[in-house]
Scaffold this active site. Structure first.
Site, PDB file in Angstrom:
ATOM      1  N   HIS A   1      40.118  38.969   1.435  1.00 41.66           N
ATOM      2  CA  HIS A   1      38.836  38.408   1.873  1.00 41.66           C
ATOM      3  C   HIS A   1      38.275  37.590   0.709  1.00 41.66           C
ATOM      4  O   HIS A   1      38.528  37.906  -0.451  1.00 41.66           O
ATOM      5  CB  HIS A   1      37.918  39.604   2.181  1.00 41.66           C
ATOM      6  CG  HIS A   1      36.589  39.260   2.767  1.00 41.66           C
ATOM      7  ND1 HIS A   1      35.539  38.821   2.003  1.00 41.66           N
ATOM      8  CD2 HIS A   1      36.118  39.334   4.036  1.00 41.66           C
ATOM      9  CE1 HIS A   1      34.478  38.631   2.771  1.00 41.66           C
ATOM     10  NE2 HIS A   1      34.800  38.941   4.016  1.00 41.66           N
TER      11      HIS A   1
ATOM     12  N   ASP B   1      39.521  47.010  -2.651  1.00 41.44           N
ATOM     13  CA  ASP B   1      38.441  46.571  -1.770  1.00 41.44           C
ATOM     14  C   ASP B   1      38.567  47.423  -0.503  1.00 41.44           C
ATOM     15  O   ASP B   1      39.425  47.183   0.344  1.00 41.44           O
ATOM     16  CB  ASP B   1      38.634  45.074  -1.483  1.00 41.44           C
ATOM     17  CG  ASP B   1      37.797  44.593  -0.305  1.00 41.44           C
ATOM     18  OD1 ASP B   1      37.095  45.409   0.329  1.00 41.44           O
ATOM     19  OD2 ASP B   1      37.860  43.390  -0.007  1.00 41.44           O
TER      20      ASP B   1
ATOM     21  N   GLN C   1      37.102  47.638   4.609  1.00 37.95           N
ATOM     22  CA  GLN C   1      37.607  48.019   5.937  1.00 37.95           C
ATOM     23  C   GLN C   1      38.299  49.373   5.905  1.00 37.95           C
ATOM     24  O   GLN C   1      38.579  49.944   6.956  1.00 37.95           O
ATOM     25  CB  GLN C   1      38.598  46.960   6.454  1.00 37.95           C
ATOM     26  CG  GLN C   1      38.021  45.558   6.569  1.00 37.95           C
ATOM     27  CD  GLN C   1      36.987  45.426   7.673  1.00 37.95           C
ATOM     28  OE1 GLN C   1      36.922  46.243   8.597  1.00 37.95           O
ATOM     29  NE2 GLN C   1      36.158  44.400   7.583  1.00 37.95           N
TER      30      GLN C   1
ATOM     31  N   LYS D   1      29.694  48.986   7.245  1.00 39.96           N
ATOM     32  CA  LYS D   1      30.980  49.025   7.962  1.00 39.96           C
ATOM     33  C   LYS D   1      31.416  50.461   8.234  1.00 39.96           C
ATOM     34  O   LYS D   1      32.520  50.714   8.683  1.00 39.96           O
ATOM     35  CB  LYS D   1      32.055  48.294   7.166  1.00 39.96           C
ATOM     36  CG  LYS D   1      31.772  46.779   7.049  1.00 39.96           C
ATOM     37  CD  LYS D   1      32.998  46.060   6.587  1.00 39.96           C
ATOM     38  CE  LYS D   1      32.707  44.696   5.997  1.00 39.96           C
ATOM     39  NZ  LYS D   1      32.385  43.679   6.982  1.00 39.96           N
TER      40      LYS D   1
ATOM     41  N   CYS E   1      36.680  34.866   6.704  1.00 44.91           N
ATOM     42  CA  CYS E   1      36.503  34.837   5.231  1.00 44.91           C
ATOM     43  C   CYS E   1      37.836  35.109   4.539  1.00 44.91           C
ATOM     44  O   CYS E   1      37.891  35.794   3.516  1.00 44.91           O
ATOM     45  CB  CYS E   1      35.453  35.848   4.773  1.00 44.91           C
ATOM     46  SG  CYS E   1      33.844  35.566   5.471  1.00 44.91           S
TER      47      CYS E   1
HETATM   48  N1  C6P Z   1      34.214  41.441   6.239  1.00 47.05           N
HETATM   49  C1  C6P Z   1      34.426  40.746   8.536  1.00 47.05           C
HETATM   50  O1  C6P Z   1      33.981  40.365   9.616  1.00 47.05           O
HETATM   51  P1  C6P Z   1      30.240  42.745   2.478  1.00 47.05           P
HETATM   52  O2  C6P Z   1      29.865  41.445   3.104  1.00 47.05           O
HETATM   53  O3  C6P Z   1      29.976  42.725   0.995  1.00 47.05           O
HETATM   54  O4  C6P Z   1      29.689  43.929   3.171  1.00 47.05           O
HETATM   55  O5  C6P Z   1      31.827  42.899   2.668  1.00 47.05           O
HETATM   56  C2  C6P Z   1      32.677  41.878   2.252  1.00 47.05           C
HETATM   57  C3  C6P Z   1      34.086  42.196   2.622  1.00 47.05           C
HETATM   58  C4  C6P Z   1      34.991  42.441   1.612  1.00 47.05           C
HETATM   59  N2  C6P Z   1      36.258  42.786   1.890  1.00 47.05           N
HETATM   60  C5  C6P Z   1      36.698  42.904   3.145  1.00 47.05           C
HETATM   61  C6  C6P Z   1      38.115  43.337   3.395  1.00 47.05           C
HETATM   62  C7  C6P Z   1      35.830  42.654   4.207  1.00 47.05           C
HETATM   63  O6  C6P Z   1      36.273  42.791   5.451  1.00 47.05           O
HETATM   64  C8  C6P Z   1      34.496  42.257   3.948  1.00 47.05           C
HETATM   65  C9  C6P Z   1      33.577  41.900   5.070  1.00 47.05           C
HETATM   66  C10 C6P Z   1      33.468  41.121   7.443  1.00 47.05           C
HETATM   67  O7  C6P Z   1      35.621  40.857   8.355  1.00 47.05           O
HETATM   68  C11 C6P Z   1      32.420  40.094   7.249  1.00 47.05           C
HETATM   69  S1  C6P Z   1      33.055  38.599   6.574  1.00 47.05           S
END
Ligand code: C6P
Length: 408
Positions: A124, A202, A205, A228, A366
């Site tokens: 991401h 990271d 997910q 999440k 992203c």
């Molecule tokens: N993915 C998706 O729809 P934040 O925005 O900081 O809570 O998470 C960022 C992020 C980082 N790593 C991974 C693997 C992610 O999936 C995400 C967030 C969402 O897939 C929003 S772009």
């Protein structure tokens, strides 16, 4: 009894109990953010209605109550991921904030010109750009671990990259948001350590789908977002091994992170406060504690049962639609399905099925480098969670058939 025919958790999510534009809500975008159970919503309301006050600052009942609840969440999170000490749990704004913290604190301080940071093709943007910024600042280099057509990290290539030397830091996602691939973190951590590198995971997910045990994974850092995992937005967690966090300089300055401040010199608070500058997201942290309680009540065994059933049913159902292609077919995969049709733009699909009450995500998720690898500008993504049922998948299927006939 099939858990997806008669889902026992659905009724706990008020968003699903309404009609929007006269249609049942079919929420298939849990990868973007999960819905919130009533108990998490209640906890946020309780704080603002009855318990508002700042934390770590007041010698009165309201503040002490808020501080106790706030710190209780730290204990709950530490237990959830099996941290060896509650001080290893740092509250952040989310995963992105946690990545930036480690990039600006650890990487900027302890890596140097010529050192290599390894990322995978699956990442991401939040797990790419912060490392790029830090690498540019210190003259380090980013290298990419390749994946195969199924969306799995190529471990042999990973080993080869590590063997080149100079790799000081590895950062990979636990689960790919765009494809659902579950990465072999434990093995990757062992390999990184054998080559003298640290590993950041990271877990944006990962946290809601897998039982995370940071000691078992032996990762050096693990980051995730509250929103999440059935919790609120605006709060996340950085787990870090204590010796690493202790030697890292603060990332941001402000209230709560200090010990003694003079104009000449400032000394810093102990962990975890050293990394928590300013008034935190109090209601959100407290409600994150309720989200952890919720996950513990359901249990990962049940989460896996439902998600495995959903993934299997949805995959078979979608593959029965002529011309539909699924991206991401890893052997070890969670309940995320990226798909598309030749000749139909994913945005058109999402817009049309929204009229049937169905929420999916389309776009590059992203993850532009991954889209480039897949050779597509975008995909449609249905990401499934414990509140979804068979009817949700049947409605998605029907809506997609309709879209297809519209374009024929
Ligand atoms: N993915 C998706 O729809 P934040 O925005 O900081 O809570 O998470 C960022 C992020 C980082 N790593 C991974 C693997 C992610 O999936 C995400 C967030 C969402 O897939 C929003 S772009």
């Amino acid at each position: 009894m099939s858990l997806i025919e008669n889902n026992p958790y659905r009724h706990e999510f008020p968003v699903l109990g309404q009609l929007i534009n006269g249609k049942k809500v079919v929420y298939l975008d849990s990868g973007a953010t999960t819905l919130k159970p009533q108990e998490v919503i209640n906890e946020i309301t309780r704080y603002y209605q009855l318990e508002t006050s700042n934390v770590h600052r007041g010698l009165y009942w309201l503040s002490e109550n808020a501080t106790t609840k706030f710190e209780k969440t730290r204990d709950k999170v530490a237990a959830l991921i099996n941290a060896s000490d509650r001080k290893e749990i740092i509250f952040t704004k989310g995963t992105t904030d946690a990545v930036n913290l480690v990039a600006q604190s650890y990487v900027r301080s302890f890596l140097k010109k010529g050192d290599v940071i390894l990322l995978s093709q699956l990442e991401h943007h939040s797990n790419i750009v912060p490392w790029q910024l830090a690498a540019e600042q210190i003259g380090a280099t980013i290298k990419v671990i390749p994946i195969n057509e199924a969306g799995e990290i190529l471990l042999t290539e990973y080993k080869n990259l590590l063997a080149l030397g100079d790799v000081k830091f590895v950062s990979v996602n636990h689960i790919s948001n765009a494809l659902g691939t579950i990465n072999p973190i434990r093995e990757m951590a062992q390999l990184a350590h054998a080559h003298g590198a640290l590993i950041f995971v990271d877990g944006a997910q990962g946290i809601a789908h897998e039982k995370v045990n940071v000691q078992n994974l032996d990762c050096d850092f693990y980051a995730f977002s509250g929103h999440k995992m059935f919790g609120p937005t605006g709060v996340g967690v950085l787990y870090g091994k204590m010796d690493l966090l202790n030697k890292m300089p603060p990332y941001q300055g402000g209230g709560d992170m200090i010990d003694v401040v003079t104009f000449e010199k400032t000394t810093y608070n102990d962990l975890p406060h050293k990394f928590e500058a300013g008034t935190p997201a109090i209601a959100e942290v407290i409600a994150l504690g309720s989200a952890v309680d919720f996950i513990n009540r359901i249990g990962f065994e049940n989460i896996h049962k439902i998600e495995t059933e959903l993934l299997e049913y949805a995959t078979n159902k979608l593959l029965s639609i002529p011309g539909l292609r699924i991206y991401g077919t890893a052997k070890n995969k969670t309940s995320v399905i990226s798909f598309g049709f030749d000749g139909i733009h994913p945005h058109d699909i999402a817009t049309l099925i929204d009229k049937e009450g169905i929420s999916i995500r389309t776009g590059h998720h992203c993850a532009q480098p991954l889209m480039k690898f897949l050779n597509v500008p975008a995909t449609c993504r249905a990401s499934l969670s414990i509140y979804n049922n068979k009817e949700d998948i049947d409605l998605l299927y029907k809506a997609l058939i309709k879209v297809k006939s519209f374009f024929e």
